[in-house]
Design an enzyme around this catalytic site. Structure first.
Site, PDB file in Angstrom:
ATOM      1  N   SER A 231      40.657  77.061  34.956  1.00  0.00           N
ATOM      2  CA  SER A 231      41.861  77.193  34.136  1.00  0.00           C
ATOM      3  C   SER A 231      42.834  76.079  34.510  1.00  0.00           C
ATOM      4  O   SER A 231      42.487  74.910  34.399  1.00  0.00           O
ATOM      5  CB  SER A 231      42.494  78.580  34.319  1.00  0.00           C
ATOM      6  OG  SER A 231      43.566  78.761  33.427  1.00  0.00           O
ATOM      7  N   THR A 232      44.019  76.415  35.009  1.00  0.00           N
ATOM      8  CA  THR A 232      45.020  75.397  35.326  1.00  0.00           C
ATOM      9  C   THR A 232      44.471  74.388  36.332  1.00  0.00           C
ATOM     10  O   THR A 232      43.997  74.760  37.401  1.00  0.00           O
ATOM     11  CB  THR A 232      46.283  76.055  35.912  1.00  0.00           C
ATOM     12  OG1 THR A 232      46.682  77.133  35.079  1.00  0.00           O
ATOM     13  CG2 THR A 232      47.409  75.043  36.034  1.00  0.00           C
TER      14      THR A 232
ATOM     15  N   HIS B 263      39.939  77.681  30.037  1.00  0.00           N
ATOM     16  CA  HIS B 263      40.979  78.207  29.151  1.00  0.00           C
ATOM     17  C   HIS B 263      41.647  77.069  28.383  1.00  0.00           C
ATOM     18  O   HIS B 263      42.464  76.327  28.924  1.00  0.00           O
ATOM     19  CB  HIS B 263      42.031  78.971  29.968  1.00  0.00           C
ATOM     20  CG  HIS B 263      41.458  80.098  30.767  1.00  0.00           C
ATOM     21  ND1 HIS B 263      42.021  80.558  31.939  1.00  0.00           N
ATOM     22  CD2 HIS B 263      40.355  80.858  30.561  1.00  0.00           C
ATOM     23  CE1 HIS B 263      41.297  81.558  32.414  1.00  0.00           C
ATOM     24  NE2 HIS B 263      40.279  81.755  31.590  1.00  0.00           N
TER      25      HIS B 263
ATOM     26  N   MET C 284      44.871  79.836  37.451  1.00  0.00           N
ATOM     27  CA  MET C 284      45.776  80.956  37.675  1.00  0.00           C
ATOM     28  C   MET C 284      45.078  82.276  37.360  1.00  0.00           C
ATOM     29  O   MET C 284      44.202  82.333  36.502  1.00  0.00           O
ATOM     30  CB  MET C 284      47.003  80.796  36.775  1.00  0.00           C
ATOM     31  CG  MET C 284      48.110  81.790  37.040  1.00  0.00           C
ATOM     32  SD  MET C 284      48.986  81.377  38.547  1.00  0.00           S
ATOM     33  CE  MET C 284      50.284  82.633  38.498  1.00  0.00           C
TER      34      MET C 284
ATOM     35  N   ASP D  87      40.532  85.559  36.409  1.00  0.00           N
ATOM     36  CA  ASP D  87      39.406  85.494  35.479  1.00  0.00           C
ATOM     37  C   ASP D  87      38.221  84.832  36.177  1.00  0.00           C
ATOM     38  O   ASP D  87      38.359  83.791  36.806  1.00  0.00           O
ATOM     39  CB  ASP D  87      39.802  84.694  34.231  1.00  0.00           C
ATOM     40  CG  ASP D  87      38.759  84.772  33.125  1.00  0.00           C
ATOM     41  OD1 ASP D  87      37.946  85.718  33.144  1.00  0.00           O
ATOM     42  OD2 ASP D  87      38.765  83.888  32.251  1.00  0.00           O
TER      43      ASP D  87
END
Length: 356
Positions: free
Chosen positions: A175-176, A202, A297, A300
């Site tokens: 993600s991030t 994401h 973050m 997940d």
């Protein structure tokens, strides 16, 4: 959620659109732990105010007169590294510019699609607040030549402990910080890697296609955005498309891609879901796979890795020191589902070893 050493997160807004400046200011001004310390109408003014005000975070538009967001970002990173959140249009060109900005040191991005639609405004507001909160947790970017930050040592379990396990597929979640991290990982996987790789990161719908094209141009592996019916095969990386969830299903001797609207899996907050991708790939492969969790973050991917661990698969996680945001890796490590914990620059090589 914000730096503990101070009462509020000090934010500088840089955007050539007066509408966007007002929108961002209005949203962030209502956040109790955010202070707007400055507004800039173009990249030149943005650099000047960044150096003078020393904000904790900058929201940076991509397209601006005099000096665009990427040019301003590069100057700021060279002179005074600062957390920068890019505000990008939901277009192919916006995606390309965003990935260039991430390569140049931006922490993350938030897509802007603000219209008269209340739904669009609500989506942007929620995304902006979430991304600002996430970015505030990231360490300051490092100027070239700076020593890396020191974190507590972490146990590393070497693959010799599970070399007997059969690996036929690889699933990667991020993600991030993931766009840059994934490029680093895939660029180090050998071109003759015999197993198929599926990635869930994401990203919005408009970004995953350009991102896959960018990776394909920079890595030796064949990389493309996944589509319904695609077969997961050796030497190829499939990027789960944004805006939907991706499952992998067994069809005859193959494992193929099947996408679902988000309404089919309302339990998943993040799109596309790493948990859904990993769990379905694990079931389709009978556990004969390697699961990898990179920076991001939240948590997940934890349930997917837990499921994989229970099926006898192998799990590998990025370490804290090299993660932009340590949430997703931390969840796997603290949940005791990580077989291997490695710095980013070793993960691609390790995938090659485990999968050989």
């Amino acid at each position: 959620m914000y730096p503990a050493q101070q009462a509020k997160l000090r934010v500088l807004i840089v955007d050539d659109s007066s509408f966007m400046r007002m929108a961002i200011r209005g949203i962030l001004s209502r956040a109790p732990k955010v202070e707007i310390v400055g507004i800039a109408a173009d990249g030149v003014e943005g650099v000047e105010k960044a150096l003078a005000l020393k904000p904790d975070l900058i929201t940076m538009d991509v397209e601006m007169p005099r000096l665009d967001g990427i040019g301003a970002l590069k100057q700021i990173m060279a002179k005074q590294p600062t957390r920068v959140l890019m505000v990008s249009t939901l277009t192919c060109e916006g995606a390309k510019a965003t990935f260039e900005a991430l390569d140049a040191g931006a922490i993350d991005y938030v897509p802007k699609n603000v219209t008269d639609s209340k739904d669009a405004q609500s989506v942007f507001q929620q995304a902006l607040l979430a991304k600002v909160a996430e970015a505030s947790l990231a360490p300051l970017p490092m100027r070239a030549g700076m020593a890396p930050r020191i974190v507590r040592p972490q146990q590393v379990v070497r693959p010799s402990h599970f070399t007997h396990r059969k690996i036929s597929y690889v699933g990667i979640g991020a993600s991030t910080g993931g766009p840059v991290a994934l490029q680093e990982v895939l660029s180090r996987v050998p071109v003759n890697f015999p197993h198929g790789i599926v990635v869930a990161i994401h990203m919005p719908k408009a970004f995953t296609g350009p991102y896959a094209d960018r990776l394909n141009a920079k890595c030796s592996l064949s990389i493309k955005e996944a589509k319904d019916g695609d077969i997961v095969k050796g030497g190829q990386v499939l990027i789960a498309p944004g805006g939907v969830h991706t499952s992998l299903v067994k069809q005859g001797s193959n494992i193929v891609v099947k996408t679902f609207p988000t309404s089919e899996f309302p339990q998943y907050i993040y799109i596309p879901s790493v948990d859904q991708m990993l769990t379905s790939l694990c079931d389709a492969s009978g556990g004969a796979m390697l699961g990898v969790i990179l920076t991001g973050m939240g948590n997940d991917g934890f349930k997917g890795m837990q499921h994989l661990k229970g099926k006898g698969g192998v799990t590998l996680v990025q370490n804290e020191a090299t993660s932009t945001i340590y949430g997703m890796p931390r969840a796997c490590i603290e949940g005791k589902v990580a077989d291997v914990v490695l710095p980013l620059d070793q993960i691609g090589f390790e995938i090659g070893k485990i999968g050989s």
